[in-house]
Write a protein that holds these residues in place. Structure first.
Motif, PDB file in Angstrom:
ATOM      1  N   LEU A   9       0.836  -1.204   0.000  1.00 44.44           N
ATOM      2  CA  LEU A   9       0.000   0.000   0.000  1.00 44.44           C
ATOM      3  C   LEU A   9       0.874   1.258   0.000  1.00 44.44           C
ATOM      4  N   ARG A  10       1.897   1.275   0.851  1.00 40.91           N
ATOM      5  CA  ARG A  10       2.800   2.444   0.893  1.00 40.91           C
ATOM      6  C   ARG A  10       3.491   2.645  -0.460  1.00 40.91           C
ATOM      7  N   ASP A  11       3.939   1.540  -1.082  1.00 42.11           N
ATOM      8  CA  ASP A  11       4.592   1.631  -2.387  1.00 42.11           C
ATOM      9  C   ASP A  11       3.642   2.181  -3.452  1.00 42.11           C
ATOM     10  N   ALA A  12       2.378   1.818  -3.373  1.00 46.39           N
ATOM     11  CA  ALA A  12       1.394   2.305  -4.349  1.00 46.39           C
ATOM     12  C   ALA A  12       1.185   3.809  -4.209  1.00 46.39           C
ATOM     13  N   VAL A  13       1.170   4.301  -2.965  1.00 45.65           N
ATOM     14  CA  VAL A  13       1.022   5.749  -2.748  1.00 45.65           C
ATOM     15  C   VAL A  13       2.234   6.479  -3.315  1.00 45.65           C
ATOM     16  N   THR A  14       3.421   5.936  -3.086  1.00 48.57           N
ATOM     17  CA  THR A  14       4.647   6.540  -3.609  1.00 48.57           C
ATOM     18  C   THR A  14       4.631   6.546  -5.133  1.00 48.57           C
ATOM     19  N   ALA A  15       4.254   5.426  -5.745  1.00 42.93           N
ATOM     20  CA  ALA A  15       4.259   5.299  -7.208  1.00 42.93           C
ATOM     21  C   ALA A  15       3.222   6.202  -7.877  1.00 42.93           C
ATOM     22  N   ALA A  16       2.129   6.493  -7.193  1.00 39.33           N
ATOM     23  CA  ALA A  16       1.056   7.303  -7.785  1.00 39.33           C
ATOM     24  C   ALA A  16       1.395   8.786  -7.828  1.00 39.33           C
ATOM     25  N   LYS A  17       2.385   9.209  -7.053  1.00 33.62           N
ATOM     26  CA  LYS A  17       2.706  10.640  -6.959  1.00 33.62           C
ATOM     27  C   LYS A  17       3.040  11.224  -8.330  1.00 33.62           C
ATOM     28  N   GLY A  18       2.332  12.310  -8.652  1.00 31.57           N
ATOM     29  CA  GLY A  18       2.580  13.029  -9.890  1.00 31.57           C
ATOM     30  C   GLY A  18       2.042  12.341 -11.134  1.00 31.57           C
ATOM     31  N   GLY A  19       1.412  11.205 -10.972  1.00 30.96           N
ATOM     32  CA  GLY A  19       0.915  10.464 -12.128  1.00 30.96           C
ATOM     33  C   GLY A  19      -0.532  10.786 -12.467  1.00 30.96           C
ATOM     34  N   THR A  20      -1.107   9.939 -13.278  1.00 31.94           N
ATOM     35  CA  THR A  20      -2.516  10.087 -13.665  1.00 31.94           C
ATOM     36  C   THR A  20      -3.289   8.787 -13.480  1.00 31.94           C
ATOM     37  N   VAL A  21      -2.605   7.738 -13.021  1.00 31.48           N
ATOM     38  CA  VAL A  21      -3.253   6.439 -12.831  1.00 31.48           C
ATOM     39  C   VAL A  21      -3.613   6.300 -11.350  1.00 31.48           C
ATOM     40  N   PRO A  22      -4.896   6.107 -11.048  1.00 34.31           N
ATOM     41  CA  PRO A  22      -5.304   6.000  -9.642  1.00 34.31           C
ATOM     42  C   PRO A  22      -4.845   4.689  -9.009  1.00 34.31           C
ATOM     43  N   ILE A  23      -4.809   4.681  -7.693  1.00 35.46           N
ATOM     44  CA  ILE A  23      -4.525   3.455  -6.950  1.00 35.46           C
ATOM     45  C   ILE A  23      -5.798   2.611  -6.982  1.00 35.46           C
ATOM     46  N   ARG A  24      -5.668   1.339  -7.389  1.00 34.94           N
ATOM     47  CA  ARG A  24      -6.814   0.436  -7.450  1.00 34.94           C
ATOM     48  C   ARG A  24      -6.780  -0.511  -6.251  1.00 34.94           C
ATOM     49  N   LEU A  25      -7.871  -0.538  -5.531  1.00 38.69           N
ATOM     50  CA  LEU A  25      -7.983  -1.429  -4.375  1.00 38.69           C
ATOM     51  C   LEU A  25      -9.083  -2.448  -4.622  1.00 38.69           C
ATOM     52  N   ILE A  26      -8.843  -3.691  -4.243  1.00 40.54           N
ATOM     53  CA  ILE A  26      -9.907  -4.688  -4.165  1.00 40.54           C
ATOM     54  C   ILE A  26     -10.283  -4.720  -2.687  1.00 40.54           C
ATOM     55  N   VAL A  27     -11.554  -4.458  -2.420  1.00 39.40           N
ATOM     56  CA  VAL A  27     -12.007  -4.267  -1.041  1.00 39.40           C
ATOM     57  C   VAL A  27     -13.172  -5.194  -0.741  1.00 39.40           C
ATOM     58  N   LYS A  28     -13.135  -5.770   0.453  1.00 40.90           N
ATOM     59  CA  LYS A  28     -14.233  -6.606   0.937  1.00 40.90           C
ATOM     60  C   LYS A  28     -14.979  -5.818   1.996  1.00 40.90           C
ATOM     61  N   ASN A  29     -16.295  -5.788   1.849  1.00 38.27           N
ATOM     62  CA  ASN A  29     -17.143  -5.130   2.832  1.00 38.27           C
ATOM     63  C   ASN A  29     -18.316  -6.066   3.087  1.00 38.27           C
ATOM     64  N   GLY A  30     -18.254  -6.810   4.191  1.00 41.29           N
ATOM     65  CA  GLY A  30     -19.263  -7.833   4.442  1.00 41.29           C
ATOM     66  C   GLY A  30     -19.092  -8.960   3.441  1.00 41.29           C
ATOM     67  N   ARG A  31     -20.152  -9.266   2.691  1.00 37.79           N
ATOM     68  CA  ARG A  31     -20.090 -10.325   1.672  1.00 37.79           C
ATOM     69  C   ARG A  31     -19.814  -9.770   0.280  1.00 37.79           C
ATOM     70  N   GLU A  32     -19.670  -8.468   0.193  1.00 41.38           N
ATOM     71  CA  GLU A  32     -19.448  -7.815  -1.099  1.00 41.38           C
ATOM     72  C   GLU A  32     -17.957  -7.551  -1.321  1.00 41.38           C
ATOM     73  N   VAL A  33     -17.487  -7.846  -2.525  1.00 45.19           N
ATOM     74  CA  VAL A  33     -16.120  -7.530  -2.929  1.00 45.19           C
ATOM     75  C   VAL A  33     -16.219  -6.627  -4.140  1.00 45.19           C
ATOM     76  N   LYS A  34     -15.460  -5.518  -4.108  1.00 42.63           N
ATOM     77  CA  LYS A  34     -15.509  -4.581  -5.234  1.00 42.63           C
ATOM     78  C   LYS A  34     -14.157  -3.932  -5.421  1.00 42.63           C
ATOM     79  N   GLU A  35     -13.974  -3.350  -6.601  1.00 46.64           N
ATOM     80  CA  GLU A  35     -12.761  -2.579  -6.878  1.00 46.64           C
ATOM     81  C   GLU A  35     -13.101  -1.103  -6.752  1.00 46.64           C
ATOM     82  N   VAL A  36     -12.223  -0.366  -6.096  1.00 45.42           N
ATOM     83  CA  VAL A  36     -12.375   1.082  -5.998  1.00 45.42           C
ATOM     84  C   VAL A  36     -11.077   1.731  -6.461  1.00 45.42           C
ATOM     85  N   SER A  37     -11.201   2.937  -7.000  1.00 51.82           N
ATOM     86  CA  SER A  37     -10.039   3.695  -7.454  1.00 51.82           C
ATOM     87  C   SER A  37      -9.867   4.926  -6.584  1.00 51.82           C
TER      88      SER A  37
END
Length: 184
Positions: free
Chosen positions: A138-166
């Protein structure tokens, strides 16, 4: 006709009822009292600070005291020590979240990137940019995103739901720091 001040003993309803209700003074009463001490637009002062919305925190006091709030890429020793003791990754100022053990969100900052992406304290990060979650990933992704245009993509579980967020976190790591200004 002005109301007589309430005795201090009646200002708060006690715990016997299970309900605590403040019975304090109104803004008009407070302004009138302050005007008797030092004439000023106290009603306007009170209204501005209690009812108006502002875009940022009131930082005038810091600057009057000789400091300015800035943000830097490295955490202070205080933040590092707090993260070590709490076993959390505090990305409050960059992603708007604090991540605990196993990728579980312990805090989500109101109107921050995580909040705006729909994450909550019930969320668990499973993956970051296609890699299995770890604090370092996660820390590496924040560092890599600096100054770029590509968002950090997370796969997140919330209860029984899994989704991708940017998370459009293009500012890199951000940690607060007070910088001395002036001579004092």
């Amino acid at each position: 006709m002005a109301k007589a001040p309430r005795p201090a003993s009646t200002r708060v309803k006690g715990p016997r009822s299970g309900l605590v209700v403040g019975l304090g003074e109104t803004a008009d009463e407070i302004a009138a009292t302050l005007n008797n001490i030092a004439p000023h637009d106290w009603k306007g002062f009170i209204t501005q600070r209690l009812e108006e919305k502002v875009a940022s925190a009131p930082l005038n006091g810091l600057e009057l005291g000789g400091y300015r709030l800035t943000y830097v890429a490295e955490p202070s020793s205080f933040i590092k020590d707090n993260e070590r003791r709490s076993t959390e990754v505090n990305l409050s100022w960059s992603l708007g979240m604090v991540v605990g053990k196993g990728g579980h969100l312990n805090a989500v900052i109101w109107d921050g990137l995580a909040f705006n992406a729909g994450l909550t304290v019930a969320s668990e990060i499973l993956a970051v940019n296609g890699r299995v979650y770890s604090d370092a990933v996660l820390r590496d992704a924040v560092t890599a995103a600096k100054g770029g245009t590509v968002p950090i993509r997370l796969i997140v579980k919330n209860g029984r739901e899994v989704k991708e967020v940017s998370l459009p976190a293009y500012g890199g790591h951000r940690y607060p720091k007070l910088v001395k200004i002036g001579d004092g």
